[in-house]
Each structure stands twice: as C-alpha cells, then as structure tokens.
Design a protein around this motif. Sequence first.
Motif: not given
Length: 143
Positions: A31-44
Amino acid sequence: MSDTERPADQPRAADDDAWEQACAEDLAAEQARRRTQYGTPPGSAAEELRRLVDAVSEKLSGLQSPIAGMAAQGAVNQLINQAKSVVEPVIQRNPDVFDHLAAAGTELLAAYRSAVQGHERRWAEEDRPNKKDEPGGDHIDLD
C-alpha cells in the motif's frame, strides 16, 4: 513445560500470529508503494464530498475582489459556513448513503451507455444499404 519439552504437535503461541503478521507487513508495504507511485487513492464518496466542499470554500474565500469589498467577502464566508453546517451533519450521519448514490450513478451511466450503443448500432445498420453482395468494406464515392 519448556519449549524443549513440548511435543512436536503443539505449536508455540508466537508461531500462530507469524503468518498473519507477515501478511499485514507485506500489505502495508504494498500500500505504501502504491501510494508513492499512484498517489493517495480516492476515499469514500462522503470523504470526497467533504473534500469538494472544503476545496470550493477555500477557493471562494481566496478570491478577493477590490470591487466587491469587505461586505461581499463577508457574505461569501457566511454562505460557505452555512453550506458546511448543512452538509457536514448529513455526511456524518449517513456516510454509506453517498457510496450507494455513487454506485447507483455508475450503474445508471452504464445502463444509459448500453442503451445508446444499442440504438446507435441499429441506426447505423438501417442507414446503410444492403452490403452483403459487395466483398470488402464500404464503397466510397470520390466524385
């Protein structure tokens, strides 16, 4: 009974959680790697609505017009505060409602798209003359 005296069929208590802990660590790292690569995912949907209200209010409060003056700026701030006071309790009481509404909107869009594509396909077939006798593609008249 010590660890050396324990029978082989009785696992240690620490071994029970080792797999769960390793999986949790791997998931957190991914999850940390994806946040770094793609940014913060959209929330609800509720969180996104809250962020939208905050962004609009920041943008409106940041606009300063010398013509409008302080009275208009105060009216805009009051309007923003009223909108926040109305939206925030609804979001807090019913956060799942916004997720359901977003899902329903997606489903309605998919149904509309499917209906339109079906009609477009039929319209395109009705407009073309019978091309079964011609090999290849459509005839293009260059004159």
